[in-house]
Motif scaffolding. Structure first.
Motif, mmCIF file in Angstrom:
data_model
loop_
_atom_site.group_PDB
_atom_site.id
_atom_site.type_symbol
_atom_site.label_atom_id
_atom_site.label_comp_id
_atom_site.label_asym_id
_atom_site.label_seq_id
_atom_site.Cartn_x
_atom_site.Cartn_y
_atom_site.Cartn_z
ATOM 1 N N LEU A 1 79.255 67.393 -27.475
ATOM 2 C CA LEU A 1 78.556 68.052 -26.375
ATOM 3 C C LEU A 1 77.397 68.887 -26.906
ATOM 4 N N VAL A 2 77.651 69.618 -27.984
ATOM 5 C CA VAL A 2 76.594 70.431 -28.578
ATOM 6 C C VAL A 2 75.461 69.538 -29.068
ATOM 7 N N VAL A 3 75.809 68.425 -29.686
ATOM 8 C CA VAL A 3 74.765 67.509 -30.158
ATOM 9 C C VAL A 3 73.938 67.004 -28.980
ATOM 10 N N GLY A 4 74.624 66.686 -27.888
ATOM 11 C CA GLY A 4 73.896 66.238 -26.704
ATOM 12 C C GLY A 4 72.939 67.300 -26.201
ATOM 13 N N LEU A 5 73.393 68.547 -26.198
ATOM 14 C CA LEU A 5 72.533 69.646 -25.759
ATOM 15 C C LEU A 5 71.346 69.808 -26.701
ATOM 16 N N GLU B 1 74.908 65.782 -15.640
ATOM 17 C CA GLU B 1 75.271 66.968 -14.865
ATOM 18 C C GLU B 1 76.025 67.959 -15.753
ATOM 19 N N ILE B 2 76.870 67.429 -16.606
ATOM 20 C CA ILE B 2 77.587 68.285 -17.557
ATOM 21 C C ILE B 2 76.601 68.967 -18.503
ATOM 22 N N LEU B 3 75.633 68.194 -18.983
ATOM 23 C CA LEU B 3 74.647 68.765 -19.894
ATOM 24 C C LEU B 3 73.842 69.860 -19.197
ATOM 25 N N VAL B 4 73.445 69.598 -17.961
ATOM 26 C CA VAL B 4 72.646 70.587 -17.233
ATOM 27 C C VAL B 4 73.465 71.856 -17.000
ATOM 28 N N ALA B 5 74.724 71.680 -16.637
ATOM 29 C CA ALA B 5 75.580 72.848 -16.419
ATOM 30 C C ALA B 5 75.759 73.623 -17.717
ATOM 31 N N SER B 6 75.917 72.905 -18.825
ATOM 32 C CA SER B 6 76.023 73.571 -20.121
ATOM 33 C C SER B 6 74.758 74.352 -20.411
ATOM 34 N N LEU C 1 74.673 77.431 -18.275
ATOM 35 C CA LEU C 1 75.648 78.392 -18.799
ATOM 36 C C LEU C 1 75.097 79.096 -20.024
ATOM 37 N N LEU C 2 74.459 78.311 -20.875
ATOM 38 C CA LEU C 2 73.894 78.872 -22.101
ATOM 39 C C LEU C 2 72.750 79.823 -21.779
ATOM 40 N N SER C 3 71.978 79.493 -20.753
ATOM 41 C CA SER C 3 70.848 80.350 -20.390
ATOM 42 C C SER C 3 71.318 81.656 -19.785
ATOM 43 N N GLU C 4 72.362 81.582 -18.947
ATOM 44 C CA GLU C 4 72.776 82.775 -18.215
ATOM 45 C C GLU C 4 73.604 83.715 -19.075
ATOM 46 N N LEU C 5 74.441 83.155 -19.933
ATOM 47 C CA LEU C 5 75.349 84.002 -20.696
ATOM 48 C C LEU C 5 74.880 84.203 -22.126
ATOM 49 N N GLY C 6 73.845 83.491 -22.527
ATOM 50 C CA GLY C 6 73.228 83.782 -23.810
ATOM 51 C C GLY C 6 73.880 83.114 -25.000
ATOM 52 N N THR D 1 81.907 76.984 -23.630
ATOM 53 C CA THR D 1 83.265 76.498 -23.825
ATOM 54 C C THR D 1 83.515 75.304 -22.917
ATOM 55 N N ILE D 2 84.403 74.445 -23.366
ATOM 56 C CA ILE D 2 84.750 73.268 -22.568
ATOM 57 C C ILE D 2 85.236 73.693 -21.189
ATOM 58 N N ARG D 3 86.099 74.682 -21.173
ATOM 59 C CA ARG D 3 86.645 75.134 -19.893
ATOM 60 C C ARG D 3 85.563 75.729 -19.006
ATOM 61 N N GLY D 4 84.657 76.481 -19.594
ATOM 62 C CA GLY D 4 83.584 77.085 -18.814
ATOM 63 C C GLY D 4 82.655 76.039 -18.229
ATOM 64 N N VAL D 5 82.296 75.047 -19.037
ATOM 65 C CA VAL D 5 81.431 73.982 -18.543
ATOM 66 C C VAL D 5 82.117 73.239 -17.406
#
Lengths: 212, 212
Positions: free
Chosen positions: A69-73, A25-30, A33-38, A44-48
């Motif tokens: 987290l980045v590696v997971g993404l 779920e964290i990965l999907v939210a990340s 977030l990456l898709s919407e904000l580019g 960011t940890i706080r944003g995720v």
DNA sequence: TAAGTTACCAAACATACGTTCACCAATGAC
DNA sequence: GTCATTGGTGAACGTATGTTTGGTAACTTA
């Protein structure tokens, strides 16, 4: 601190039964977030944590630090891209080699167009990208090799190339990347619709015989 | 607050006589910082101030904010790139059209290879890049148009292209950008020496007649 | 010399980030 | 029921950033 793991064979790992679920779920939210904000700086940890609805500190139950987290993404994204290109290669409606090659590159372009944030993350962190399965080269090189194989298949099918297959693959792959990157850097200046036809023309250019 | 600027024609602007000098000194230091540390994130107000040897607050005497500093750098960089490509076009040792085209693209690649930080800054901030002289398109599009003109000159000189000049220019320009970008994202994986020959081959590919 | 303008600075302000710590809550094993 | 384990949290720490403020020194102009 004696190791007693050999005594209790089946350790409890998920008391709540949702350990892995929240991780994905964290990965999907990340990813969203990456898709919407580019940009990567939006990740960011706080944003995720805010997007998932948990506290920032809770992220660290599932990922050692932000790099993990980045590696997971990256792992998630590369697998997604590879799957789409594999599917394109094996899809039934395009039985010929050139058609498969075109479908493959089209899938690549589509992924880059529809997931600009992910695409840029993948290319800006090639060093951190996890190797597929103990292979020497990174996942992007692995994907590029897929294109080389597709070109070689075209050669085996009787088509003539103006340059060797490996070089043709680099030209097309690099051209597609460059075209996409230029669109990313200034989306208003050109139309995303033009990217796929452009790559199609690029493919046609490296063939000596007519492959429409 | 009546405007009295029409009374005192020659206002004093630089009591110390080094107003503009420090401004360019700041730009040069920013450029060096960008070259040495690579990424755009290395370009900080505090870092630039430290590099110049002044206080961070002093930066704001010469630039409204950080964005203005970046714009100043972009202006400086685009002018530098355009100059190198113009020089390549007008240089005497390559009187033929194809030779000038090759020299131009070689200059482009050389700039991107020798100034990776600047090159990435330029492409990641195309929106903020100042228009050359009231032109509609941005400076990078202006440079791309230079390549189009070079291809048209080749056509006028009797050479035959496999695709229209504008499309050929995009193919070569985009290919060069993609090749450079891939090298930037993973410099150890490939050799920078291979970039120029690659672009040379790409140029040869779009010509129907042999242009070695 | 007096006034005015400019360049500069030390210090602080406000913000955002990654990360850690002590603590609480829920669960399965016994 | 008891207890260890795990998921989760609020609050804080330390750091780095862009930016503003009040004030000082240098220079030109008059």
């Amino acid at each position: 601190m004696t190791d007693q793991s050999h005594l209790t064979l089946q350790r409890t790992r998920n008391p709540w039964g949702q350990g892995e679920k929240l991780r994905t779920e964290i990965l999907v939210a990340s990813a969203r977030l990456l898709s919407e904000l580019g940009g990567e700086e939006a990740l960011t940890i706080r944003g995720v944590a805010r997007a998932v609805g948990i506290a920032p500190a809770s992220i660290y139950q599932h990922f050692a630090d932000k790099a993990a987290l980045v590696v997971g993404l990256l792992e998630y994204d590369y697998q997604r891209l590879a799957e789409e290109m594999h599917i394109a290669r094996d899809s039934l409606p395009v039985p010929d080699a050139v058609g498969r090659l075109r479908a493959q590159m089209r899938a690549y372009c589509r992924f880059a167009i529809e997931n600009p944030g992910h695409y840029r993350l993948m290319l800006n962190n090639r060093q951190a990208a996890p190797k597929p399965d103990g292979a020497e080269r990174g996942p992007l090189a692995e994907i590029a090799n897929l294109v080389v194989l597709a070109f070689e298949a075209c050669g085996a099918a009787g088509h003539r190339l103006r340059v060797p297959a490996s070089k043709a693959a680099i030209m097309v792959f690099v051209g597609a990347h460059g075209r996409v990157a230029l669109w990313h850097s200034s989306p208003d200046e050109t139309d995303a619709q033009d990217i796929v036809p452009f790559v199609d023309e690029l493919i046609s250019l490296v063939f000596a015989d007519s492959v429409d």
